[in-house]
Design a protein around this motif. Structure first.
Motif, mmCIF file in Angstrom:
data_model
loop_
_atom_site.group_PDB
_atom_site.id
_atom_site.type_symbol
_atom_site.label_atom_id
_atom_site.label_comp_id
_atom_site.label_asym_id
_atom_site.label_seq_id
_atom_site.Cartn_x
_atom_site.Cartn_y
_atom_site.Cartn_z
ATOM 1 N N ARG A 13 3.587 30.733 -45.393
ATOM 2 C CA ARG A 13 3.534 29.365 -45.934
ATOM 3 C C ARG A 13 2.350 29.183 -46.876
ATOM 4 N N ILE A 29 1.520 25.436 -48.041
ATOM 5 C CA ILE A 29 2.792 24.805 -48.386
ATOM 6 C C ILE A 29 3.641 24.591 -47.138
ATOM 7 N N THR A 73 4.323 15.538 -51.541
ATOM 8 C CA THR A 73 5.032 14.993 -50.380
ATOM 9 C C THR A 73 4.453 13.642 -49.985
ATOM 10 N N ILE A 79 2.815 19.848 -44.170
ATOM 11 C CA ILE A 79 2.328 21.058 -44.830
ATOM 12 C C ILE A 79 1.959 22.092 -43.769
ATOM 13 N N ARG A 89 6.986 22.261 -50.455
ATOM 14 C CA ARG A 89 6.147 21.060 -50.434
ATOM 15 C C ARG A 89 4.683 21.434 -50.491
ATOM 16 N N MET A 90 3.919 20.597 -51.197
ATOM 17 C CA MET A 90 2.465 20.775 -51.286
ATOM 18 C C MET A 90 1.792 19.422 -51.053
ATOM 19 N N HIS A 91 0.521 19.462 -50.666
ATOM 20 C CA HIS A 91 -0.270 18.229 -50.682
ATOM 21 C C HIS A 91 -0.234 17.691 -52.111
#
Length: 112
Positions: A13, A29, A73, A79, A89-91
């Motif tokens: 991840r 991620i 997101t 995350i 997805r990422m911060h």
């Protein structure tokens, strides 16, 4: 202009951003869950959108495989998990950083 590429490791991840052969950043991620895994393979960044709305956070970077992308997101606690419908997805702050550093056509390699 520097040549960038993105490597995504779904098992750990982690997303890595390279400039040439040099790792310049890595980001935590979230990836696809078991029923909807993130597709492995070689793709490119096909679209870039600021504030796409909804669950996509503050940035969307669409991949050359229809329906998948790298995005922010509205659920930062996700995350590090395998919870998405296949997207990466990422911060939001990380998605914004990545968005500024890449161009349409940037190679994206997704592996387990």
């Amino acid at each position: 202009m520097p040549y960038h590429s993105i490597f995504i490791h779904t098992s750990s991840r982690k997303l890595e951003l390279y400039e040439g052969n040099r790792l310049i950043r890595h980001y935590p991620i979230a990836v696809g869950k078991g029923a909807t895994p993130t597709p492995t393979g070689h793709y490119t960044i096909a679209t870039k959108t600021v504030y796409p709305g909804g669950v996509f956070g503050s940035r969307w970077m669409g991949l050359s495989i229809q329906g998948y992308g790298i995005h922010g997101t509205n659920n930062p606690a996700s995350i590090g998990q395998a919870v998405s419908k296949g997207c990466i997805r990422m911060h939001n702050h990380d998605a914004e950083s990545l968005f500024q550093q890449i161009e349409i056509g940037t190679p994206v390699i997704i592996q387990r």
